[in-house]
Design an enzyme around this catalytic site. Structure first.
Site, mmCIF file in Angstrom:
data_model
loop_
_atom_site.group_PDB
_atom_site.id
_atom_site.type_symbol
_atom_site.label_atom_id
_atom_site.label_comp_id
_atom_site.label_asym_id
_atom_site.label_seq_id
_atom_site.Cartn_x
_atom_site.Cartn_y
_atom_site.Cartn_z
ATOM 1 N N TRP A 1 -11.704 -2.898 -8.535
ATOM 2 C CA TRP A 1 -12.325 -2.260 -9.581
ATOM 3 C C TRP A 1 -12.970 -1.031 -9.698
ATOM 4 C CZ3 TRP A 1 -10.711 -5.079 -13.758
ATOM 5 C CH2 TRP A 1 -10.700 -6.391 -13.725
ATOM 6 N N HIS B 1 2.724 3.072 -8.943
ATOM 7 C CA HIS B 1 2.612 1.754 -9.239
ATOM 8 C C HIS B 1 3.839 1.246 -10.045
ATOM 9 C CE1 HIS B 1 -1.355 2.176 -7.790
ATOM 10 N NE2 HIS B 1 -1.894 2.696 -8.751
ATOM 11 N N LEU C 1 11.366 -20.337 -4.341
ATOM 12 C CA LEU C 1 10.358 -19.586 -3.806
ATOM 13 C C LEU C 1 9.144 -19.752 -4.749
ATOM 14 C CD1 LEU C 1 9.863 -17.081 -2.042
ATOM 15 C CD2 LEU C 1 10.141 -15.365 -3.754
ATOM 16 N N ASP D 1 0.787 -1.141 -0.179
ATOM 17 C CA ASP D 1 -0.062 -0.074 0.065
ATOM 18 C C ASP D 1 0.908 1.289 -0.072
ATOM 19 O OD1 ASP D 1 -2.209 1.575 -0.097
ATOM 20 O OD2 ASP D 1 -2.788 0.775 2.148
ATOM 21 N N ARG E 1 0.112 7.544 -2.834
ATOM 22 C CA ARG E 1 0.636 8.682 -1.972
ATOM 23 C C ARG E 1 2.190 8.827 -2.224
ATOM 24 N NH1 ARG E 1 -0.922 5.850 3.195
ATOM 25 N NH2 ARG E 1 -1.690 4.071 1.893
ATOM 26 N N ARG F 1 -0.197 9.270 -10.159
ATOM 27 C CA ARG F 1 -0.454 7.872 -9.196
ATOM 28 C C ARG F 1 0.205 6.669 -10.076
ATOM 29 N NH1 ARG F 1 -4.162 7.439 -5.391
ATOM 30 N NH2 ARG F 1 -4.256 5.236 -5.779
ATOM 31 N N GLU G 1 1.166 -13.451 12.363
ATOM 32 C CA GLU G 1 1.828 -12.169 13.023
ATOM 33 C C GLU G 1 1.678 -10.943 11.971
ATOM 34 O OE1 GLU G 1 2.572 -12.165 16.292
ATOM 35 O OE2 GLU G 1 2.305 -14.354 16.461
#
Ligand code: FPP
Length: 251
Positions: free
Chosen positions: A75, A43, A137, A26, A30, A39, A211
């Protein structure tokens, strides 16, 4: 166990690496806004952070990494931003999968992929097929994913597999086989960047005992040290799974 990077190295500690780290990425918007940028640039920088974090998690021996890239609720964003995010997702699938493959990463997409256009769906299938036999991984990208959707789908899949059983036979262990990521260890550690402290319908079944680690760092700034800090915090926690502290210590 690893003793390695950043803070952990300074302290010369042996550290339990979480088997499975889940991340809510997140703060892209910002990050861009603070720099008076669109914006979408946030991303794009966020994708760079994804690459850093995948590489580092593979290096320190994390088995599974699950990243929340696009929720069922995303969306609702302005169509222009949704289109740009879809474009970035497609570009990542086209350009990054060979590198993942070279690094023995197995890529899986979780979520309702039927909402994506045909080109994205095709590249998802190609990417999963290309990396299917890798045993390093496991990188799970949650795209058009929601925890409630996951649970409803799990019930449907259980019913399809058990057409002769009624719902009275459904219990936690039966249902847990049908949720996404059932074959992987449950997330030990959830990281959320960007200062918010909620789980936003992510892996609500799978994270029952995870956690939580919240940080103000905006996702594009998240880096190798940020992961080490989160792992360090994880190592300070006493995981009791319902037992008392004394019981855990005597194990
Ligand atoms: C949240 O930041 C981020 C997203 C909804 C998209 C996540 C996408 C990436 C990290 C890049 C692409 C990744 C892949 C795997 C292709 P936000 O826009 O909600 O930020 P804000 O809260 O500051 O507005």
């Amino acid at each position: 166990m690893y003793s390695g990077f950043g803070l952990l190295k300074q302290q010369n500690q042996q550290v339990n690496v979480p088997k499975h780290i889940a991340i809510i990425m997140d703060g892209n918007g910002r990050w861009a806004k603070k720099r008076l940028l669109p914006r979408f640039i946030g991303h794009q920088k966020g994708l760079n952070a994804v690459k850093r974090v995948v590489t580092h998690c593979a290096e320190i021996g994390v088995e599974s990494l699950t990243l929340f890239a696009f929720s069922t609720e995303n969306w609702r964003r302005p169509p222009e931003e949704v289109n740009k995010l879809m474009g970035l997702f497609l570009k990542a699938l086209q350009r990054e999968v060979s590198k993942l493959d070279d690094n023995n990463v197995k890529l899986q997409i979780i979520g309702d992929r039927s909402a994506f256009n045909d080109e994205i769906q095709t590249h998802i299938e190609l990417a999963e097929a290309q990396t299917a036999d890798n045993d390093g991984l496991v990188l799970n990208i949650a795209a058009n994913y929601g925890g409630r959707w996951d649970m409803v789908e799990a019930v449907k899949r259980w019913q399809l597999a058990n057409p002769d059983l009624d719902v009275s036979h459904l219990d936690e262990s039966a249902l847990s086989k049908y949720v996404c990521l059932a074959e992987q260890a449950e997330p030990d550690l959830l990281i959320r960047t960007g200062g918010e402290e909620r789980i936003s319908n992510f892996l609500i079944w799978q994270m029952a005992y995870a956690e939580f680690y919240f940080t103000d760092t905006l996702w594009p700034d998240f880096n190798e040290k940020s992961i080490d800090d989160a792992v360090h915090s994880f190592n300070q926690r006493e995981r009791r799974f319902g037992q008392t502290g004394d019981q855990v210590k005597s194990c």
